[in-house]
Design a protein around this motif. Structure first.
Motif, PDB file in Angstrom:
ATOM      1  N   UNK A 258       0.836  -1.200   0.000  1.00 38.21           N
ATOM      2  CA  UNK A 258       0.000   0.000   0.000  1.00 38.21           C
ATOM      3  C   UNK A 258       0.876   1.257   0.000  1.00 38.21           C
ATOM      4  N   UNK A 259       1.964   1.210   0.768  1.00 40.28           N
ATOM      5  CA  UNK A 259       2.869   2.357   0.818  1.00 40.28           C
ATOM      6  C   UNK A 259       3.480   2.629  -0.556  1.00 40.28           C
ATOM      7  N   UNK A 260       3.862   1.573  -1.279  1.00 42.82           N
ATOM      8  CA  UNK A 260       4.402   1.733  -2.625  1.00 42.82           C
ATOM      9  C   UNK A 260       3.370   2.349  -3.564  1.00 42.82           C
ATOM     10  N   UNK A 261       2.153   1.833  -3.497  1.00 42.70           N
ATOM     11  CA  UNK A 261       1.092   2.344  -4.369  1.00 42.70           C
ATOM     12  C   UNK A 261       0.852   3.831  -4.122  1.00 42.70           C
ATOM     13  N   UNK A 262       0.745   4.209  -2.858  1.00 41.34           N
ATOM     14  CA  UNK A 262       0.461   5.605  -2.538  1.00 41.34           C
ATOM     15  C   UNK A 262       1.665   6.495  -2.828  1.00 41.34           C
ATOM     16  N   UNK A 263       2.854   5.986  -2.600  1.00 43.41           N
ATOM     17  CA  UNK A 263       4.039   6.756  -2.943  1.00 43.41           C
ATOM     18  C   UNK A 263       4.137   7.007  -4.436  1.00 43.41           C
TER      19      UNK A 263
END
Length: 293
Positions: A258-263
């Protein structure tokens, strides 16, 4: 109380849009010019604040007009400037950003007052008040002091050392960092230089690959995200927006996918517009992600 404290450069940016990046003995045509606050630490702080994360900043400015304007922008973005030092009779660092027609960037600049914060200037209680500390390029001894204070207090630390990584000894700060952000070129420098790959075996390593997305390597697993198919207009600040999106997602969860997607989404939104201070709000981010499915 701030949730995230950023530390590093606070600049005034002059962005020149050109037909192509100049070569030696060459000439480029300027299409447009604009000015705004900049510097990685300030950019991440503003981007986090737009994502509804209470954010503070450690850095330094001159007492000139550029410093006044940069501080005013930070105040307007609801960034806590309790750690922002004003240096008397000094010039604020000014960066000239040359952006070509496909969004690639070259940078010219002076150091100005942006490394005036010494280890002795760091307010230990201000650092300890945060939940997370994000370091960007700055004096290595100051970065090391902030990282040490945070680590001793059990506060997580991320570090995005930037393009000068190969020229500066950030080993002490890197030793206390839980998350390290690098781009392709910086990662190559790290793996081939004094910061050997084994140095990152017990922490999280994030490799930013621009329009090709990003990868995360943790002690337990690795993750990747291909990025989003956007046509870049200006990549200035896209890496800082990526860091803000990534950090904000990890404040309440350890979901690295999720962090990768939002980043990546924050970086893509920023790269699709002119300027370094165009990171999305929470609503902008959610609308963008909804549009991808």
């Amino acid at each position: 109380m701030v949730r995230v404290l950023t530390a590093g450069h606070v600049n005034w940016d002059v962005t020149l849009r050109v037909d192509r990046l100049p070569e030696p003995d060459g000439e480029s045509r300027i299409h447009s010019q604009r000015s705004s606050g900049g510097g990685s630490a300030a950019n991440v702080a503003v981007a986090l604040s737009r994502l509804a994360v209470a954010t503070g900043l450690i850095g330094s400015l001159g007492d000139d007009q550029h410093g006044l304007l940069a501080r005013r922008e930070l105040d307007g973005a609801d960034v806590d400037t309790g750690g922002l030092k004003t240096v008397e009779d000094a010039e604020t660092a000014v960066k000239y950003l040359l952006v070509d027609e496909v969004g690639e960037v070259a940078v010219l600049g002076n150091d100005g007052a942006n490394e005036a914060v010494t280890p002795a200037d760091v307010d230990a209680e201000y650092v300890r008040s945060a939940e997370h500390v994000h370091l960007t390029s700055q004096r290595p001894d100051t970065a090391a002091r902030i990282a040490e204070l945070a680590a001793d207090a059990g506060i997580t630390v991320s570090f995005d050392p930037g393009r000068r990584l190969a020229d500066r000894d950030f080993s002490a700060a890197l030793a206390d960092a839980d998350i390290v952000f690098l781009n392709d070129k910086e990662a190559k420098s790290v793996m081939e230089g004094e910061y050997h790959e084994s140095r990152f075996a017990d922490r999280v390593l994030v490799i930013k690959r621009g329009s090709d997305g990003a990868e995360v390597y943790t002690p337990r697993a690795s993750y990747g995200h291909p990025g989003f198919g956007i046509d870049p207009v200006d990549t200035t600040g896209a890496g800082d927006a990526f860091a803000a999106g990534f950090i904000s997602a990890l404040l309440d969860s350890d979901d690295y996918e999720r962090a990768l997607e939002r980043g990546n989404a924050c970086g893509a939104i920023t790269a699709a517009e002119e300027g370094a201070r165009v990171a999305p709000s929470v609503d902008d981010l959610e609308a963008f992600l909804d549009s991808q499915f």
